[in-house]
Scaffold this motif. Sequence first.
Motif, PDB file in Angstrom:
ATOM      1  N   ASP A 125      60.591 -13.503  36.179  1.00 49.73           N
ATOM      2  CA  ASP A 125      59.235 -13.473  35.610  1.00 49.73           C
ATOM      3  C   ASP A 125      58.301 -12.568  36.419  1.00 49.73           C
ATOM      4  O   ASP A 125      57.127 -12.891  36.620  1.00 49.73           O
ATOM      5  N   LEU A 126      58.819 -11.446  36.891  1.00 51.45           N
ATOM      6  CA  LEU A 126      57.991 -10.508  37.647  1.00 51.45           C
ATOM      7  C   LEU A 126      57.094  -9.735  36.698  1.00 51.45           C
ATOM      8  O   LEU A 126      57.530  -9.331  35.621  1.00 51.45           O
ATOM      9  N   PRO A 127      55.847  -9.482  37.076  1.00 52.42           N
ATOM     10  CA  PRO A 127      54.963  -8.694  36.219  1.00 52.42           C
ATOM     11  C   PRO A 127      55.240  -7.194  36.331  1.00 52.42           C
ATOM     12  O   PRO A 127      54.930  -6.432  35.412  1.00 52.42           O
ATOM     13  N   GLU A 128      55.841  -6.779  37.467  1.00 51.78           N
ATOM     14  CA  GLU A 128      56.067  -5.363  37.729  1.00 51.78           C
ATOM     15  C   GLU A 128      57.231  -5.221  38.705  1.00 51.78           C
ATOM     16  O   GLU A 128      57.455  -6.090  39.544  1.00 51.78           O
ATOM     17  N   ILE A 129      57.965  -4.117  38.585  1.00 56.22           N
ATOM     18  CA  ILE A 129      59.050  -3.801  39.512  1.00 56.22           C
ATOM     19  C   ILE A 129      58.864  -2.361  39.977  1.00 56.22           C
ATOM     20  O   ILE A 129      58.489  -1.492  39.186  1.00 56.22           O
ATOM     21  N   LEU A 130      59.123  -2.136  41.255  1.00 56.28           N
ATOM     22  CA  LEU A 130      58.947  -0.823  41.870  1.00 56.28           C
ATOM     23  C   LEU A 130      60.298  -0.197  42.177  1.00 56.28           C
ATOM     24  O   LEU A 130      61.315  -0.888  42.245  1.00 56.28           O
ATOM     25  N   SER A 131      60.293   1.087  42.428  1.00 58.01           N
ATOM     26  CA  SER A 131      61.448   1.766  42.988  1.00 58.01           C
ATOM     27  C   SER A 131      60.919   2.828  43.940  1.00 58.01           C
ATOM     28  O   SER A 131      59.898   3.468  43.657  1.00 58.01           O
ATOM     29  N   ILE A 132      61.607   2.992  45.065  1.00 56.49           N
ATOM     30  CA  ILE A 132      61.138   3.864  46.142  1.00 56.49           C
ATOM     31  C   ILE A 132      62.280   4.792  46.531  1.00 56.49           C
ATOM     32  O   ILE A 132      63.425   4.355  46.640  1.00 56.49           O
ATOM     33  N   THR A 133      61.962   6.062  46.738  1.00 57.20           N
ATOM     34  CA  THR A 133      62.970   6.992  47.235  1.00 57.20           C
ATOM     35  C   THR A 133      62.295   8.149  47.955  1.00 57.20           C
ATOM     36  O   THR A 133      61.081   8.346  47.825  1.00 57.20           O
ATOM     37  N   ALA A 134      63.096   8.891  48.693  1.00 51.90           N
ATOM     38  CA  ALA A 134      62.603  10.114  49.329  1.00 51.90           C
ATOM     39  C   ALA A 134      62.177  11.095  48.239  1.00 51.90           C
ATOM     40  O   ALA A 134      62.797  11.169  47.172  1.00 51.90           O
ATOM     41  N   THR A 135      61.119  11.832  48.501  1.00 48.51           N
ATOM     42  CA  THR A 135      60.560  12.759  47.518  1.00 48.51           C
ATOM     43  C   THR A 135      61.624  13.678  46.925  1.00 48.51           C
ATOM     44  O   THR A 135      61.630  13.938  45.730  1.00 48.51           O
ATOM     45  N   GLY A 136      62.543  14.161  47.737  1.00 53.10           N
ATOM     46  CA  GLY A 136      63.535  15.119  47.271  1.00 53.10           C
ATOM     47  C   GLY A 136      64.755  14.530  46.588  1.00 53.10           C
ATOM     48  O   GLY A 136      65.645  15.281  46.178  1.00 53.10           O
ATOM     49  N   ASN A 137      64.809  13.223  46.407  1.00 59.45           N
ATOM     50  CA  ASN A 137      65.986  12.597  45.800  1.00 59.45           C
ATOM     51  C   ASN A 137      65.884  12.682  44.278  1.00 59.45           C
ATOM     52  O   ASN A 137      65.543  11.720  43.594  1.00 59.45           O
ATOM     53  N   GLU A 138      66.206  13.849  43.757  1.00 56.54           N
ATOM     54  CA  GLU A 138      66.054  14.102  42.316  1.00 56.54           C
ATOM     55  C   GLU A 138      66.992  13.249  41.469  1.00 56.54           C
ATOM     56  O   GLU A 138      66.640  12.874  40.357  1.00 56.54           O
ATOM     57  N   ARG A 139      68.184  12.928  41.971  1.00 59.17           N
ATOM     58  CA  ARG A 139      69.114  12.098  41.182  1.00 59.17           C
ATOM     59  C   ARG A 139      68.530  10.708  40.951  1.00 59.17           C
ATOM     60  O   ARG A 139      68.531  10.202  39.827  1.00 59.17           O
ATOM     61  N   SER A 140      68.017  10.079  42.011  1.00 59.45           N
ATOM     62  CA  SER A 140      67.424   8.749  41.831  1.00 59.45           C
ATOM     63  C   SER A 140      66.142   8.820  41.016  1.00 59.45           C
ATOM     64  O   SER A 140      65.882   7.931  40.196  1.00 59.45           O
ATOM     65  N   ARG A 141      65.377   9.856  41.209  1.00 59.46           N
ATOM     66  CA  ARG A 141      64.145   9.998  40.419  1.00 59.46           C
ATOM     67  C   ARG A 141      64.470  10.143  38.935  1.00 59.46           C
ATOM     68  O   ARG A 141      63.756   9.599  38.079  1.00 59.46           O
ATOM     69  N   ALA A 142      65.563  10.822  38.619  1.00 60.58           N
ATOM     70  CA  ALA A 142      65.968  10.953  37.217  1.00 60.58           C
ATOM     71  C   ALA A 142      66.359   9.589  36.639  1.00 60.58           C
ATOM     72  O   ALA A 142      66.041   9.282  35.484  1.00 60.58           O
ATOM     73  N   VAL A 143      67.039   8.759  37.440  1.00 57.95           N
ATOM     74  CA  VAL A 143      67.376   7.406  36.983  1.00 57.95           C
ATOM     75  C   VAL A 143      66.088   6.621  36.734  1.00 57.95           C
ATOM     76  O   VAL A 143      65.958   5.937  35.714  1.00 57.95           O
ATOM     77  N   MET A 144      65.127   6.736  37.624  1.00 57.89           N
ATOM     78  CA  MET A 144      63.858   6.020  37.458  1.00 57.89           C
ATOM     79  C   MET A 144      63.177   6.426  36.154  1.00 57.89           C
ATOM     80  O   MET A 144      62.662   5.572  35.422  1.00 57.89           O
TER      81      MET A 144
END
Length: 181
Positions: A125-144
């Motif tokens: 029942d979370l109202p929000e979920i975050l994700s954090i990565t290094a600025t240059g991590n384009e693969r994870s940013r694409a998943v986000m």
Amino acid sequence: MTIYELKTARLMLRQWRDDDTLPWAAMNADPLVREHFPSILTYEQSAASASSFRDELARRGWGWWALEVAATGEFVGMAGLDPVEPGLPFQGVEVGWRLARSAWGQGYATEAGHACLDYGFDVLDLPEILSITATGNERSRAVMHRLGMTHDPAEDFDDPTVPPGPLRRSVVYRIRRSRPH
């Protein structure tokens, strides 16, 4: 405490087993898998992290699950939810993943990420979920992005848990419960 396991069409997110340690350590010794982290990990460091993940799952029922391919039982990494570490400029629960190189490009991170988001919103029942990565991590940013998460550049920050250098600058992505399925 009941340890929740998550199933998707192709994946199982489950409790850690002793036989996960060797492939987990091999992943964490791979410089490409650890490209956006300060260093590779020793076998002992990987074993300690797997033990910690196992203990957190046993205590809380959710956390960083071991990730396996359902059809084969192959261990391919980890995915899950975890409270944001103290000392960061925000609070909440983050979703994350780390996969062996052999599992890259198959949509597993996105599939596991959706399962984690569903669990976080529907069960925790979370109202929000975050994700954090290094600025240059384009693969994870694409998943986000594929998960429907959004990034506000005003929230970019220098991660105090990372030594000074190019990996310290980090981004935060967010998604609220009202996300589309």
